[in-house]
Design a protein around this motif. Structure first.
Motif, PDB file in Angstrom:
ATOM      1  N   GLY A 102       0.799  -1.213   0.000  1.00 28.14           N
ATOM      2  CA  GLY A 102       0.000   0.000   0.000  1.00 28.14           C
ATOM      3  C   GLY A 102       0.834   1.265   0.000  1.00 28.14           C
ATOM      4  N   THR A 103       2.065   1.187   0.504  1.00 30.82           N
ATOM      5  CA  THR A 103       2.955   2.342   0.492  1.00 30.82           C
ATOM      6  C   THR A 103       3.553   2.565  -0.891  1.00 30.82           C
ATOM      7  OG1 THR A 103       3.512   1.963   2.827  1.00 30.82           O
ATOM      8  CG2 THR A 103       5.004   3.367   1.562  1.00 30.82           C
ATOM      9  N   VAL A 104       3.840   1.475  -1.586  1.00 31.77           N
ATOM     10  CA  VAL A 104       4.414   1.566  -2.929  1.00 31.77           C
ATOM     11  C   VAL A 104       3.377   2.043  -3.949  1.00 31.77           C
ATOM     12  CG1 VAL A 104       5.360   0.170  -4.825  1.00 31.77           C
ATOM     13  CG2 VAL A 104       6.193  -0.158  -2.492  1.00 31.77           C
ATOM     14  N   ALA A 105       2.117   1.642  -3.755  1.00 35.74           N
ATOM     15  CA  ALA A 105       1.077   1.896  -4.757  1.00 35.74           C
ATOM     16  C   ALA A 105       0.912   3.368  -5.134  1.00 35.74           C
ATOM     17  CB  ALA A 105      -0.256   1.310  -4.282  1.00 35.74           C
ATOM     18  N   PRO A 106       0.803   4.315  -4.172  1.00 36.00           N
ATOM     19  CA  PRO A 106       0.620   5.708  -4.600  1.00 36.00           C
ATOM     20  C   PRO A 106       1.833   6.284  -5.322  1.00 36.00           C
ATOM     21  CG  PRO A 106       0.968   5.594  -2.225  1.00 36.00           C
ATOM     22  CD  PRO A 106       0.770   4.188  -2.710  1.00 36.00           C
ATOM     23  N   VAL A 107       3.030   5.787  -4.982  1.00 37.78           N
ATOM     24  CA  VAL A 107       4.233   6.250  -5.683  1.00 37.78           C
ATOM     25  C   VAL A 107       4.176   5.792  -7.140  1.00 37.78           C
ATOM     26  CG1 VAL A 107       6.752   6.158  -5.774  1.00 37.78           C
ATOM     27  CG2 VAL A 107       5.581   6.222  -3.562  1.00 37.78           C
ATOM     28  N   PHE A 108       3.793   4.536  -7.348  1.00 37.93           N
ATOM     29  CA  PHE A 108       3.674   4.017  -8.713  1.00 37.93           C
ATOM     30  C   PHE A 108       2.624   4.805  -9.495  1.00 37.93           C
ATOM     31  CE2 PHE A 108       1.590   1.322 -11.829  1.00 37.93           C
ATOM     32  CZ  PHE A 108       2.666   0.845 -12.568  1.00 37.93           C
ATOM     33  N   THR A 336      -2.425  13.541  -4.795  1.00 35.21           N
ATOM     34  CA  THR A 336      -3.798  13.489  -5.302  1.00 35.21           C
ATOM     35  C   THR A 336      -4.352  12.078  -5.225  1.00 35.21           C
ATOM     36  OG1 THR A 336      -3.356  15.329  -6.820  1.00 35.21           O
ATOM     37  CG2 THR A 336      -5.254  13.936  -7.311  1.00 35.21           C
ATOM     38  N   THR A 337      -3.574  11.103  -5.683  1.00 36.68           N
ATOM     39  CA  THR A 337      -4.009   9.710  -5.658  1.00 36.68           C
ATOM     40  C   THR A 337      -4.202   9.214  -4.233  1.00 36.68           C
ATOM     41  OG1 THR A 337      -2.843   9.255  -7.730  1.00 36.68           O
ATOM     42  CG2 THR A 337      -3.397   7.364  -6.356  1.00 36.68           C
ATOM     43  N   ALA A 338      -3.258   9.552  -3.357  1.00 39.95           N
ATOM     44  CA  ALA A 338      -3.343   9.112  -1.965  1.00 39.95           C
ATOM     45  C   ALA A 338      -4.599   9.663  -1.299  1.00 39.95           C
ATOM     46  CB  ALA A 338      -2.097   9.551  -1.203  1.00 39.95           C
ATOM     47  N   GLY A 339      -4.866  10.962  -1.490  1.00 37.50           N
ATOM     48  CA  GLY A 339      -6.054  11.562  -0.895  1.00 37.50           C
ATOM     49  C   GLY A 339      -7.335  10.938  -1.414  1.00 37.50           C
ATOM     50  N   LEU A 340      -7.356  10.608  -2.696  1.00 40.36           N
ATOM     51  CA  LEU A 340      -8.538   9.977  -3.290  1.00 40.36           C
ATOM     52  C   LEU A 340      -8.798   8.607  -2.666  1.00 40.36           C
ATOM     53  CD1 LEU A 340     -10.767   9.881  -5.457  1.00 40.36           C
ATOM     54  CD2 LEU A 340      -9.055   8.952  -7.042  1.00 40.36           C
ATOM     55  N   MET A 341      -7.744   7.793  -2.555  1.00 37.87           N
ATOM     56  CA  MET A 341      -7.908   6.451  -2.007  1.00 37.87           C
ATOM     57  C   MET A 341      -8.280   6.486  -0.526  1.00 37.87           C
ATOM     58  SD  MET A 341      -7.575   4.544  -4.594  1.00 37.87           S
ATOM     59  CE  MET A 341      -7.557   2.954  -3.767  1.00 37.87           C
ATOM     60  N   VAL A 342      -7.617   7.356   0.237  1.00 35.92           N
ATOM     61  CA  VAL A 342      -7.934   7.467   1.666  1.00 35.92           C
ATOM     62  C   VAL A 342      -9.362   7.974   1.847  1.00 35.92           C
ATOM     63  CG1 VAL A 342      -7.373   8.681   3.797  1.00 35.92           C
ATOM     64  CG2 VAL A 342      -5.546   7.758   2.389  1.00 35.92           C
TER      65      VAL A 342
END
Length: 389
Positions: A102-108, A336-342
């Motif tokens: 889950g930590t790698v996913a937003p970076v990718f 942006t991606t992290a905020g969307l998923m959270v």
């Protein structure tokens, strides 16, 4: 374009593998522990680390060449799932490894989004992002079915070898199917964590970006309520069969796919940018129909209409790209991606908590009203300037 085809295929393979891994881990943890809570945590832990990845390692997306970062993320994911597949792996270790994924996913995802303007110029960026969203939605729908079938014939440890192969194939596609490009920012003396935290502050300081971020994060947080309550809604409506629950779960993603196709083919780039708020309203107006507590089939139709509104992200993507400086693009899109998923994770949890005290249809109706209120508050802050045709 050959490069985008490689990115597209890598996305399809990796998403399918990721969904199969989620289902398999949930089953594996339940078999080992007998605990529904721990089994549910395997899904919840997929959301939580996004904040960690965005806060502490997002600088990687700009500091190093995109291809190198993308390949490294897939290699790490491949190695992590391979360790998960080892028979007898303790549950705490499995959950810890899930946090790494889950930590790698937003970076990718942030790096891939930041690299798309280099592959697809002009209006092609928004269309490319739209196409990748569509493949994610449809692959997730297919992945749940494929994962269920796979587990009929294979043990969970054996089934995890499928996403291992998927991440490896994705890494190879990205390595040999995309061109090397220089990093968007020179390597600095500050550590990755410090540069990432500093980058998050810079992202929020970008003029005009905050309203776009809130518009990206908040509406989907309310729009996921019908999916979060699909099972209890079907049960409370007297039709709690697995087939009906599956229909409710697939309705919004299917609407999202149709909406992306219609928006991409019928609307010009300037129209997609200008109509962000009206299109977003389509996510919530159908939810007002839940005031009548419709039968599951009618509810599925309303959820399909709700899904059409998710295409508002196409115009929002272009606005975000226009506002963010190139040197900050990777970190901005990771945040942006992290905020969307959270936000979606919070939305799922909040809807479930509210349904402990209120009927499911009332919760969905309330989410629709709250979503429209969010658009009233955020909408005026969104610039209506036309993008270049």
């Amino acid at each position: 374009m050959p490069e985008f085809r490689a990115i597209f295929l890598a996305q399809l393979i990796a998403t399918l593998g990721n969904v199969i891994a989620q289902i398999t881990l949930s089953v594996l943890v339940y078999q080992r522990s007998g605990s529904p809570l721990l089994s549910a945590l395997t899904f919840a832990l997929g959301f939580a680390p996004y904040l960690l990845g965005a806060s502490l390692v997002s600088a990687v997306a700009d500091r190093y060449p995109s291809r190198r970062v993308l390949v490294a993320c897939e290699v790490v994911s491949c190695a992590v799932v391979a360790v998960m597949a080892v028979p007898g792996m303790p549950i705490p270790v499995l959950l810890g490894l899930l946090l790494v994924l889950g930590t790698v996913a937003p970076v990718f995802q942030g790096t891939r989004a930041a690299s798309l303007p280099e592959v697809l110029s002009g209006a092609g960026y928004a269309l490319g992002r739209s196409l990748l969203r569509m493949v994610s939605q449809t692959t997730q729908i297919a992945g749940f079915g494929v994962g269920g079938v796979v587990l009929i014939f294979l043990s969970p440890s054996q089934a995890l070898l499928i996403p291992v192969a998927g991440f490896a194939a994705s890494a190879l596609l990205l390595r040999f199917g995309t061109r090397p490009r220089p990093a968007r920012q020179a390597v600095a003396s500050a550590s990755i964590a410090r540069a990432s935290l500093s980058g998050v502050r810079e992202v929020f300081a970008v003029k005009g970006l905050r309203p776009l971020l809130f518009m990206t994060w908040l509406p989907p947080m309310f729009a996921v309520a019908p999916e979060a309550l699909a099972a209890p809604y079907a049960a409370q409506s007297g039709g709690g069969s697995t087939a009906l629950v599956g229909l409710l779960l697939c309705a919004a993603p299917l609407g999202s796919v149709v909406g992306e196709v219609l928006s991409g083919t019928l609307l010009r780039p300037a129209q997609r940018v200008r109509w962000v708020v009206p299109v977003a309203a389509v996510m919530f107006v159908p939810l007002l129909g839940f005031a009548l507590q419709p039968r599951p089939l009618v509810a599925a139709g309303l959820m399909f209409l709700c899904g059409l509104g998710f295409t508002y992200a196409m115009g929002l993507d272009q606005r975000t790209l226009d506002v963010v400086p190139e040197t900050l693009r990777g970190r901005a899109l990771t945040v942006t991606t992290a905020g969307l998923m959270v936000g979606q994770g919070v939305g799922f949890a909040a809807a479930g908590a509210a349904a402990e005290f209120l009927p499911a249809h009332v919760v969905v109706l309330s989410a629709g009203v709250a979503g429209l209120a969010t658009l009233v508050l955020c909408g005026p802050a969104i610039s209506t300037k036309r993008s270049a045709e």
